[in-house]
Scaffold this motif. Structure first.
Motif: not given
Lengths: 233, 233
Positions: B6-7, B9, B12, B175-176
């Motif tokens: 789970l992130f 945003q 980060w 960086r995703g």
């Protein structure tokens, strides 16, 4: 199978890298133009040969990385049939299977967000749902020939009929979720669970969302596989 | 095993949900206070009982969700030994194993980012590396008693000695990227690959990074398991 979920923070977009560790063949689903350098570097580091860039649909919120990646790797650009895209290497239709080494990627028609959209079932156990089905949500249906009744039909008939344990990997997520299952979405997705087709249509027709910031540039660029952006960048 | 990344945003940050589908016991690693509602709802929807909230370390960039989650679920709050945290249910030391149903979560000392830090090996095949090791990066070592030589030693001796195929799930990514492997990081992580301990120390001592935006509130709040933030929110 090597499977990597990659995220573009600016547009909340997920790109997927799928590869066969034996043959080193790879595919990218829904690459983003700003992330081509990252994705290309990852391919190099992992020693992978990019065979396909696969689109779920013509995106309105970001420009595809397919054009740039095709220049860099000579991969094929795969686009759903009926998309207004003149530059595809190949159009794909419902039921078609792409082979990446020993991995099978099967196209599943999932229209409604746009009038040309495929989900992709990967090795039978996970489905990349693009903008048809999100985790506890779904793609909007108010532009690009979107149609809520059509989306309801394709999601309920072509996705919710997959086994409950099938993993759901969406094209976007706006809440930091990365994966779900078909069983979970049937039970908990507030757009679909407990709603009739008519109730879904009414809900979707009253979302009143603003247009995506990049729609005016993204759609025409994506109709050229992102190559418009290359020319102007 | 049920495993969810789970992130958050805003910071980060990755939070991890680990659960045994048979016993329904669950653990959250590094929950974020602003995402407690999301995580608690997911636990409810999946029918899970939260047994542990586990910290990799005292975070400087976000406030932990452990305090709120402990109020909501009566879970235990697990914190690495030597952390300046007075409110932990239990302190954990190198080699300790937490049992979540049939899942084993083993603590691996990985000091250096802070002077109290654990990675967690989950079921032997994936390691949650917190801020010790990132995908192609590592946590900074210039505050909170960080020390680059210590980080080099623990990463190379306690993480890079795991099998190459061990999956690496970091505490952050900017960086995703979502997952890597120990083998990949040994080969491609630019902070470590081809660098001596002295070269690593020199690199880390010259990063000149700005402080995290939330450090002044996050560290004291996390020393209270996030409960300071509850009182003031």
């Amino acid at each position: 199978m090597l499977f990597r979920q990659l995220f573009d923070q600016d547009t909340w977009t997920y790109t997927y890298l799928i590869a066969d560790p034996q043959t080193r063949e790879a595919a990218l689903v829904d690459p983003v133009i700003e992330k081509v350098e990252r994705d290309f570097q990852l391919l190099k580091e992992l020693g992978l040969k990019l065979k396909f860039c696969i689109e779920t649909h013509v995106h309105a919120d970001h420009i595809t990385g397919t054009g740039k990646l095709r220049e860099l790797t000579n991969c094929e650009g795969i686009v759903p049939e009926n998309a207004q895209v003149s530059c595809a290497s190949r159009l794909i239709k419902h039921g078609d299977v792409l082979q990446v080494g020993n991995i099978k990627i099967q196209a599943i028609a999932t229209l409604g967000h746009t009038d040309s959209h495929m989900a992709y079932l990967v090795n039978g156990d996970r489905v990349l749902t693009g903008d048809a089905l999100f985790i506890r949500g779904c793609g909007r249906t108010d532009f690009q020939s979107g149609d809520p009744g059509t989306l309801y039909d394709f999601v309920t008939q072509n996705l919710f009929t997959l086994p409950d344990e099938t993993l759901v990997y969406p094209g976007h997520d706006y809440r930091g979720q990365t994966v779900s299952t078909i069983g979970e979405e049937k039970q908990w997705n507030p757009r679909f669970a407990g709603r009739t087709r008519d109730q879904f249509i009414e809900l979707m027709n009253n979302l009143n969302l603003p247009n995506p910031k990049k729609i005016m540039e993204a759609v025409p660029a994506n109709e050229q596989c992102g190559q418009v952006a290359i020319a102007s960048s």
